[in-house]
Design an enzyme around this catalytic site. Structure first.
Site, PDB file in Angstrom:
ATOM      1  N   ASP A  41       0.910  -1.121   0.216  1.00 42.63           N
ATOM      2  CA  ASP A  41      -0.220   0.040   0.225  1.00 42.63           C
ATOM      3  C   ASP A  41       0.708   1.188   0.096  1.00 42.63           C
ATOM      4  O   ASP A  41       1.513   1.552   0.739  1.00 42.63           O
ATOM      5  CB  ASP A  41      -1.122  -0.124   1.367  1.00 42.63           C
ATOM      6  CG  ASP A  41      -2.499   1.134   1.391  1.00 42.63           C
ATOM      7  OD1 ASP A  41      -1.808   2.027   0.559  1.00 42.63           O
ATOM      8  OD2 ASP A  41      -2.821   0.882   1.987  1.00 42.63           O
TER       9      ASP A  41
ATOM     10  N   ASP B 126      -8.252  -7.160   0.603  1.00 44.22           N
ATOM     11  CA  ASP B 126      -7.312  -7.682   1.394  1.00 44.22           C
ATOM     12  C   ASP B 126      -8.208  -6.575   2.662  1.00 44.22           C
ATOM     13  O   ASP B 126      -9.059  -6.484   2.531  1.00 44.22           O
ATOM     14  CB  ASP B 126      -5.842  -6.686   1.553  1.00 44.22           C
ATOM     15  CG  ASP B 126      -6.373  -5.040   1.898  1.00 44.22           C
ATOM     16  OD1 ASP B 126      -6.947  -4.377   0.908  1.00 44.22           O
ATOM     17  OD2 ASP B 126      -5.887  -4.058   2.583  1.00 44.22           O
TER      18      ASP B 126
ATOM     19  N   CYS C  76     -13.603 -28.543   9.607  1.00 40.84           N
ATOM     20  CA  CYS C  76     -12.538 -27.639   8.977  1.00 40.84           C
ATOM     21  C   CYS C  76     -10.757 -28.398   9.104  1.00 40.84           C
ATOM     22  O   CYS C  76      -9.798 -29.551  10.005  1.00 40.84           O
ATOM     23  CB  CYS C  76     -12.121 -26.385   9.746  1.00 40.84           C
ATOM     24  SG  CYS C  76     -11.237 -25.509   9.458  1.00 40.84           S
TER      25      CYS C  76
ATOM     26  N   CYS D  58      -7.830 -27.093   9.183  1.00 41.81           N
ATOM     27  CA  CYS D  58      -6.681 -26.220   9.698  1.00 41.81           C
ATOM     28  C   CYS D  58      -6.243 -26.557  10.500  1.00 41.81           C
ATOM     29  O   CYS D  58      -6.464 -27.920  11.218  1.00 41.81           O
ATOM     30  CB  CYS D  58      -7.274 -24.632   9.681  1.00 41.81           C
ATOM     31  SG  CYS D  58      -8.321 -24.186  11.230  1.00 41.81           S
TER      32      CYS D  58
ATOM     33  N   CYS E  20      -8.219 -26.703  14.041  1.00 45.66           N
ATOM     34  CA  CYS E  20      -8.764 -27.474  13.889  1.00 45.66           C
ATOM     35  C   CYS E  20      -8.516 -29.035  14.142  1.00 45.66           C
ATOM     36  O   CYS E  20      -9.388 -29.874  15.549  1.00 45.66           O
ATOM     37  CB  CYS E  20     -10.516 -26.971  12.898  1.00 45.66           C
ATOM     38  SG  CYS E  20     -10.967 -25.311  12.865  1.00 45.66           S
TER      39      CYS E  20
ATOM     40  N   HIS F 107      -6.914 -20.500  11.928  1.00 48.00           N
ATOM     41  CA  HIS F 107      -8.019 -20.536  11.650  1.00 48.00           C
ATOM     42  C   HIS F 107      -9.005 -19.753  10.125  1.00 48.00           C
ATOM     43  O   HIS F 107      -9.544 -19.716   9.395  1.00 48.00           O
ATOM     44  CB  HIS F 107      -8.777 -20.431  12.472  1.00 48.00           C
ATOM     45  CG  HIS F 107     -10.275 -21.116  11.781  1.00 48.00           C
ATOM     46  ND1 HIS F 107     -10.753 -22.514  11.670  1.00 48.00           N
ATOM     47  CD2 HIS F 107     -11.310 -20.421  11.767  1.00 48.00           C
ATOM     48  CE1 HIS F 107     -11.980 -22.444  11.085  1.00 48.00           C
ATOM     49  NE2 HIS F 107     -12.775 -21.378  11.391  1.00 48.00           N
TER      50      HIS F 107
END
Lengths: 374, 374
Positions: free
Chosen positions: A74, A246, A284, A286, A289, A315
């Site tokens: 940015d 984003d 899930c 991830c 999890c 997560h």
């Protein structure tokens, strides 16, 4: 698909935010595991600390932070214009005081490009002014200056390996948005940010502005909706032709105990999770999890333990990156509308007041604070 | 080698401290990668939050925190007796107020064992009183009560799969230490903590007390020097027959920017590291040293970024665990003395004042604070 010197980015894509050259709490390897293909970093923050020259000497942002993939910086405009009472804008550029030590600094369009060339991201952004979206007169006058700054950024830009994106402004006003999209398109940028949205305006205005803006942008260039990242908003943006998103929402939310599930956000600080042996979301895959219960995550949050912030962050980013993968697959298969209907039939967006509170947090994306960590 | 229901522990061993069921900033998998074979958790903290019953329901400490290896729980005595002005001790036990909400609680020897049986660690500790090490009269009278409490803990202990260790006390007084070691040995514990050291007394007194105590303990039972963990102190302890060490020093130091190198501690906050492209230690194969420069680590610390705390913690724990591995190999090969001489010829211990400051921090191992995170 966007091609960059540090790898291809399947689109549409959600990019985690790494304001200070780190996606808060995570290692680069964890971002790879999550499936992130693009991350953001912030020119304002890195210019002040540790400084662009230091980063350039240490192998630019990629080498410095150990992230081998694509990076977007940015320009710092959003942060500088968030420094209320601390900045002075003129045709030449903007004078501001550091939120760290109060020292005075000056950003011009040329300086913003020069710093970003030192930082070495794959995608860099023009310096723009980000006014209150509801103030017509301010937006009108700021827009003309932002357009002149965009031309100056283009002229100052020397590194052919970096893609410089323009930024459409114009608040919530269709005529200004249209004018901005047309002018910037005439300059021929390789991509276009859509800025000044998701900064407190009503949600229907956000989508109305996208409806006005996107059709005026060239179809071959990626469109980047800056600062937007809730699951429901990704669907709205993609439907309107956005390629790149984003937001600090998933990471900031995570550090406050808020995590995404297929049925909506939950806050792990709540007492009802104290003995809950289930993961955040059944099925899930991830790391969080697969390994930890809601009860343990709640304990970590209540006890102020850093591991809780990490696990929630993993997560939430996994949730958005995985969702974007499903969206891309659905687009390919022609089933985007069905996926959207299916997802939103189960996902309950946060209540309006909660949403406003979180929007307010999200507005502060990388916004400098007077004290402590931004 | 110590055998436990959750795995064997090669000794001598350094155990990272996970006061609140998390070794601060790290996942269990990172601890496995580092090579940790035993971790500590704290009865006082976990009893107050989230509560022993909650942890028991969620698969005891192993299941709750996702650490499959051996765990040791401190009895909470050290923490309760650190609550100056908040506790009242009697023959029956000790009444104290929670540092979290001020609520009143009572620990007896029986209660300390009961809680630890619910937490389910492989090694548990008797409830002891931890007086000012320099006060003879207090140590003398506290010692007799601590011995009676040790007997009561033994009687209360029901789980055969947990090893209950006694704790030798007696301050810096050889006669009291001798009396304590002999009495506890007569009770026949499977292991012995040596407590009340490294709490502010002069270093030569620490080693003198070890010299007095260790020869009186049975050779077949592990000796655990509680709260000691600087590299130079590990050598002194091992030389005197200690099998097990724990300390918050490496993790707490890491969060303050202090990291171990083969030449001594350095603090990454120092300006001289701002442009330093080298890792903390050349040749170190920890994740941090393989991937990141001192300059980046310094930036993370200065910017208040959590990733910096994680990366420093990984390095410091790796340093101690790797050092202990070399010490074990040297003992096997009969070259311990040579290793000690070689290591200490290069390793410059922190200056006395610095050391005292850090010792003071280390004393606070798990010591409850009135506000914030312990």
């Amino acid at each position: 698909m966007m091609r960059t010197p540090h790898g291809d980015i399947p689109t549409p894509v959600f990019a985690p935010v790494g304001t200070q050259a780190t996606v808060k709490t995570l290692t680069p390897d964890e971002l790879v595991t999550i499936g992130a293909t693009l991350i953001l970093a912030n020119t304002y923050h890195l210019y002040l600390r540790p400084g662009a020259d230091t980063i350039a000497r240490l192998g630019d942002l990629h080498g410095f932070m150990g992230w081998p993939g694509p990076i977007l910086t940015d320009s710092g405009g959003f942060q500088v214009f968030s420094l209320e009472g601390l900045r002075r804008v003129s045709e030449e550029g903007v004078v501001f005081r550091s939120h760290i030590d109060g020292s005075e600094h000056f950003f011009s369009p040329e300086k913003a490009v020069e710093i970003q060339e030192k930082l070495g991201a794959d995608i860099i952004m023009v310096l723009d002014e980000c006014p209150d979206p509801m103030d017509y007169d301010y937006n009108k006058s700021a827009l003309e200056r932002t357009h002149r700054w965009a031309e100056r950024c283009l002229r100052a830009h020397t590194r052919a390996d970096q893609a410089l994106f323009g930024i459409v402004q114009g608040g919530v006003f269709p005529d200004l948005r249209g004018k901005s999209a047309e002018f910037l398109t005439s300059l021929g940028f390789p991509g276009y940010g859509i800025g000044g949205l998701s900064v407190g305006e009503p949600k229907d205005k956000t989508w109305e502005m996208l409806d006005v803006t996107v059709p005026l942008l060239p179809t071959h260039a990626p469109r980047y909706l800056m600062g937007v990242g809730s699951p429901e908003d990704l669907f709205e943006g993609v439907e309107r032709g956005v390629d790149l998103f984003d937001s600090v929402l998933p990471t900031r939310l995570a550090r406050n105990g808020g995590v995404f599930t297929s049925r909506g956000r939950i806050n792990l600080r709540k007492a009802k999770f104290a003995d809950d042996p289930a993961p955040i979301e059944e099925g899930c895959d991830c790391y969080t999890c697969r390994r930890f219960s809601r009860a343990y995550l709640r304990h970590l949050l209540k006890a102020g333990e850093i591991l809780g912030l990490r696990l929630n962050t993993i997560h939430n980013l996994h949730f958005l990156v995985e969702l974007m993968g499903r969206i891309r697959a659905a687009i390919t298969e022609g089933s985007f509308a069905a996926l959207k209907t299916d997802f939103l039939s189960r996902y309950v967006p946060a209540a309006n007041d909660e949403d406003q509170r979180i929007k307010h947090l999200a507005r502060r994306r990388g916004k400098p604070k007077r004290k402590g960590n931004a």
